[in-house]
Design a protein around this motif. Structure first.
Motif, mmCIF file in Angstrom:
data_model
loop_
_atom_site.group_PDB
_atom_site.id
_atom_site.type_symbol
_atom_site.label_atom_id
_atom_site.label_comp_id
_atom_site.label_asym_id
_atom_site.label_seq_id
_atom_site.Cartn_x
_atom_site.Cartn_y
_atom_site.Cartn_z
ATOM 1 N N GLN A 84 0.724 -1.094 -0.415
ATOM 2 C CA GLN A 84 -0.072 0.050 0.060
ATOM 3 C C GLN A 84 0.970 1.752 -0.429
ATOM 4 O OE1 GLN A 84 -3.472 -0.192 -0.308
ATOM 5 N NE2 GLN A 84 -3.104 -1.664 -0.794
ATOM 6 N N LEU A 85 1.543 1.056 -0.915
ATOM 7 C CA LEU A 85 2.458 2.376 -1.014
ATOM 8 C C LEU A 85 1.254 3.176 -1.398
ATOM 9 C CD1 LEU A 85 4.862 0.522 -0.596
ATOM 10 C CD2 LEU A 85 6.190 1.389 -2.569
ATOM 11 N N ARG A 86 2.258 4.836 -1.510
ATOM 12 C CA ARG A 86 1.706 5.794 -1.986
ATOM 13 C C ARG A 86 2.673 7.198 -2.154
ATOM 14 N NH1 ARG A 86 -0.753 7.387 4.060
ATOM 15 N NH2 ARG A 86 0.691 6.498 5.140
ATOM 16 N N THR A 87 1.998 8.025 -3.110
ATOM 17 C CA THR A 87 2.958 9.090 -3.694
ATOM 18 C C THR A 87 2.217 10.085 -3.853
ATOM 19 O OG1 THR A 87 3.633 9.149 -5.957
ATOM 20 C CG2 THR A 87 1.435 9.022 -5.601
ATOM 21 N N PHE B 16 8.593 9.748 -6.038
ATOM 22 C CA PHE B 16 8.635 8.490 -5.026
ATOM 23 C C PHE B 16 7.244 7.916 -4.461
ATOM 24 C CE2 PHE B 16 12.150 12.375 -2.424
ATOM 25 C CZ PHE B 16 13.273 11.525 -3.081
ATOM 26 N N HIS B 17 7.247 6.830 -4.159
ATOM 27 C CA HIS B 17 6.478 6.469 -3.324
ATOM 28 C C HIS B 17 7.063 5.928 -2.040
ATOM 29 C CE1 HIS B 17 4.166 5.749 -7.204
ATOM 30 N NE2 HIS B 17 5.490 5.141 -7.276
ATOM 31 N N PHE B 18 6.384 5.973 -1.064
ATOM 32 C CA PHE B 18 6.043 5.811 0.513
ATOM 33 C C PHE B 18 5.456 5.213 1.047
ATOM 34 C CE2 PHE B 18 3.906 9.828 0.137
ATOM 35 C CZ PHE B 18 2.982 9.711 1.196
ATOM 36 N N ARG B 19 6.178 4.948 1.853
ATOM 37 C CA ARG B 19 5.413 4.158 3.006
ATOM 38 C C ARG B 19 5.175 4.288 4.945
ATOM 39 N NH1 ARG B 19 5.835 -1.980 4.920
ATOM 40 N NH2 ARG B 19 9.074 -1.851 4.784
ATOM 41 N N ILE C 189 9.191 7.464 7.370
ATOM 42 C CA ILE C 189 8.241 7.460 5.824
ATOM 43 C C ILE C 189 9.743 6.541 5.032
ATOM 44 C CG2 ILE C 189 7.615 8.721 4.037
ATOM 45 C CD1 ILE C 189 6.799 11.174 5.789
ATOM 46 N N GLU C 190 9.447 5.785 4.732
ATOM 47 C CA GLU C 190 10.031 5.094 3.857
ATOM 48 C C GLU C 190 9.683 5.035 2.736
ATOM 49 O OE1 GLU C 190 11.581 0.686 4.161
ATOM 50 O OE2 GLU C 190 9.996 0.920 2.999
ATOM 51 N N LEU C 191 10.894 6.013 1.692
ATOM 52 C CA LEU C 191 10.516 6.119 0.522
ATOM 53 C C LEU C 191 11.330 5.013 -0.690
ATOM 54 C CD1 LEU C 191 12.656 9.650 0.883
ATOM 55 C CD2 LEU C 191 10.423 9.186 0.302
ATOM 56 N N HIS C 192 10.843 4.959 -1.980
ATOM 57 C CA HIS C 192 11.017 4.292 -2.855
ATOM 58 C C HIS C 192 10.721 5.200 -4.028
ATOM 59 C CE1 HIS C 192 10.327 0.343 -1.004
ATOM 60 N NE2 HIS C 192 9.342 1.370 0.284
ATOM 61 N N PHE C 193 11.729 5.302 -5.058
ATOM 62 C CA PHE C 193 12.437 5.678 -6.606
ATOM 63 C C PHE C 193 11.015 5.089 -7.252
ATOM 64 C CE2 PHE C 193 16.295 7.890 -5.780
ATOM 65 C CZ PHE C 193 15.960 8.884 -6.136
ATOM 66 N N ASP C 194 9.929 5.813 -7.984
ATOM 67 C CA ASP C 194 9.434 5.132 -8.801
ATOM 68 C C ASP C 194 9.724 4.576 -9.985
ATOM 69 O OD1 ASP C 194 6.435 5.609 -10.076
ATOM 70 O OD2 ASP C 194 7.730 6.326 -11.531
ATOM 71 N N ASN C 195 9.947 3.234 -10.010
ATOM 72 C CA ASN C 195 11.515 3.280 -11.402
ATOM 73 C C ASN C 195 11.148 2.680 -12.528
ATOM 74 O OD1 ASN C 195 12.681 2.035 -9.525
ATOM 75 N ND2 ASN C 195 12.208 0.480 -8.646
ATOM 76 N N LYS C 196 9.595 3.346 -13.131
ATOM 77 C CA LYS C 196 9.282 3.657 -14.330
ATOM 78 C C LYS C 196 9.888 4.821 -14.105
ATOM 79 C CE LYS C 196 5.456 3.329 -17.645
ATOM 80 N NZ LYS C 196 3.937 3.883 -17.858
ATOM 81 N N ARG C 197 9.557 5.597 -13.357
ATOM 82 C CA ARG C 197 9.810 7.455 -14.039
ATOM 83 C C ARG C 197 11.632 7.446 -14.167
ATOM 84 N NH1 ARG C 197 8.089 12.808 -12.281
ATOM 85 N NH2 ARG C 197 9.936 14.051 -13.891
ATOM 86 N N LEU C 198 12.319 6.609 -13.444
ATOM 87 C CA LEU C 198 13.890 6.374 -13.300
ATOM 88 C C LEU C 198 13.993 5.580 -14.045
ATOM 89 C CD1 LEU C 198 16.128 7.214 -11.260
ATOM 90 C CD2 LEU C 198 16.218 4.541 -10.421
#
Length: 480
Positions: free
Chosen positions: A283-286, A294-297, A321-330
């Motif tokens: 359930q990552l948010r943006t 970023f997506h985060f949870r 807040i744990e950040l995740h880069f959006d890999n598609k955008r990257l």
């Protein structure tokens, strides 16, 4: 339960699924096929066998053919005279583990022990070590990649199902003749006693192989050991690269999106599908669904204390807040960028835009106001500090080592220079780092009523990237 699911995702994906996928599709850190030659390679797994290996050696000697044998250590231990004969007759000997067991079911230490034990057996018989390794069923795990200085992993370009006796010599011959051309690496078996094989299958293989060797002589194709094939292929690549560099220097390449091979496109598609599943499960948010960076949870921090900017300490159990880069955008940024600096600038612009959005999101969600910090894992570069992040080392652990290898793979796919860039970087520069920023600092710098004024001056920031842009952070669907 969530933590358990997270680790299952990490372990299955990082340790087994992704390494197996990328080796099979485009040979990442393995050798599968030669280039630019008039020879093909015969490789034999699972032996030696007291009956069939002797017959095979007789056949190879008859046609003056050279081969590579990936031996099972326990079999080599039983039949040392066959190992000695292979060596004396000019064949290459490689390792196929001490027992025929998949690497997916063994940890790194167990696999290393299997390799070392088999190598010692070979050394005791022929007086020299071997550098060549084929894991059973060609199944690799993540840490097989880390042994590149110890072993050369060898897979194959052509497999024929010769372990099944019912296939028969005639059908097996047809299959082999279709692949009979220079550069091919044939996978065959001189023992039928492994799981899933038929004990008498090598009888059919030997009959088919003699016909293939006869046809190879007629076509003027020779056989070659894997070590010689690798050497000639590397020489051909260097020559081709020299010609390509000369052509590129005479005409500047157009500024357009890079084209990927079908293999890389397929891997990227699976990778992005897996990211969608990951986002759904956790359930990552943006803050921006149209153009997310970023997506985060929100989750508890698990780790050693970290001192952040403002002398604020992040402690085990604090909410982050744990950040995740959006890999598609990257991936899209990397695909349309010609240089590292262009990638860095695009990412910096994206992060610069997203941090104020994230600050506003925290302000508008009171349940997040007690979150202590932003948290992520990234390839180290000199970019995060300018936004207020603290960059620190990850403790040495399975997570750190697996993340490092995974991010190296992503760099080979995303970076404009592809895998060549990895060869130019030191191991220190490719170590993933922990990046953290106090939520208090996020709100102070980036909230509408904060002091984001400190980060004005686009020209100054982008000029700094001319030096630092070569060290663009890359992330996986892990903390960024």
């Amino acid at each position: 339960m969530e933590t358990l699911l997270l680790w299952l995702f990490y372990i299955s994906t990082l340790y087994a699924f992704i390494p197996g996928l990328i080796t099979r599709l485009f040979g990442f850190r393995v050798f599968r096929r030669g280039i630019g030659m008039n020879e093909f390679a015969l490789t034999f797994d699972d032996g030696p066998d007291p009956v069939y290996t002797s017959l095979l050696l007789d056949l190879l000697k008859k046609y003056e053919a050279k081969a590579t044998f990936f031996v099972v250590g326990s079999n080599a231990e039983k039949y040392p005279h066959l190992i000695k004969r292979m060596h004396e007759e000019g064949h290459l000997i490689g390792i196929h583990n001490y027992v025929h067991k998949t690497n997916w079911l063994m940890g790194p230490a167990a696999v290393k022990k299997q390799i070392q034990r088999t190598n010692k057996i070979i050394y005791d018989i022929i007086g020299s070590n071997t550098h060549f390794y084929r894991p059973p069923w060609g199944i690799v795990n993540l840490f097989d990649f880390a042994r590149r200085n110890e072993t050369q992993i060898v897979l194959w370009s052509s497999m024929f199902g010769d372990w099944r006796q019912r296939l028969g010599a005639d059908r097996l011959t047809q299959r082999m003749l279709k692949k009979l051309k220079g550069g091919e690496v044939f996978l065959l078996h001189d023992c039928g006693n492994t799981l899933g094989a038929n004990a008498k299958a090598p009888v059919e293989m030997l009959a088919a192989l003699e016909r293939v060797l006869q046809e190879a002589v007629r076509k003027g194709l020779g056989t070659i050991r894997i070590d010689d094939m690798i050497d000639r292929s590397e020489a051909a690549k260097r020559e081709a690269k020299g010609h390509k560099s000369l052509a590129a220097s005479s005409k500047e390449a157009p500024n357009r999106k890079r084209k990927l091979s079908w293999g890389k496109r397929f891997v990227v598609s699976l990778w992005l599908l897996w990211e969608k599943i990951f986002h759904f499960v956790f359930q990552l948010r943006t803050t921006n669904k149209e153009e997310p960076i970023f997506h985060f949870r929100v989750r508890p921090y698990r780790g050693e204390p970290v001192m952040m900017n403002g002398d604020i300490q992040l402690l085990n159990g604090d909410r982050v807040i744990e950040l995740h880069f959006d890999n598609k955008r990257l991936f899209e940024i990397g695909s349309r960028s010609r240089t590292s600096v262009q990638v860095a600038i695009q990412m910096i612009r994206g992060v610069e835009k997203t941090l104020p959005e994230l600050a506003q999101y925290v302000q508008s969600h009171p349940e997040l106001l007690d979150v202590k910090a932003l948290y992520g894992v990234s390839m180290i570069n000199r970019g995060p500090e300018q936004f207020g992040f603290t960059v620190t080392d990850l403790p040495d652990s399975f997570f750190a080592r697996s993340t490092r290898l995974y991010l190296k793979f992503l760099m080979s796919v995303i970076h404009p220079s592809g895998g060549d860039r990895l060869k130019q970087r030191s191991s220190h520069e490719l170590i993933p780092k922990l990046i953290v920023m106090p939520t208090e600092l996020l709100l102070e710098k980036y909230a509408e009523d904060g002091s984001h004024r400190r980060f004005t001056g686009k020209e100054s920031r982008e000029a700094d990237l001319e030096e630092a842009g070569d060290e663009t952070a890359l992330s996986a669907t892990q903390p960024c």
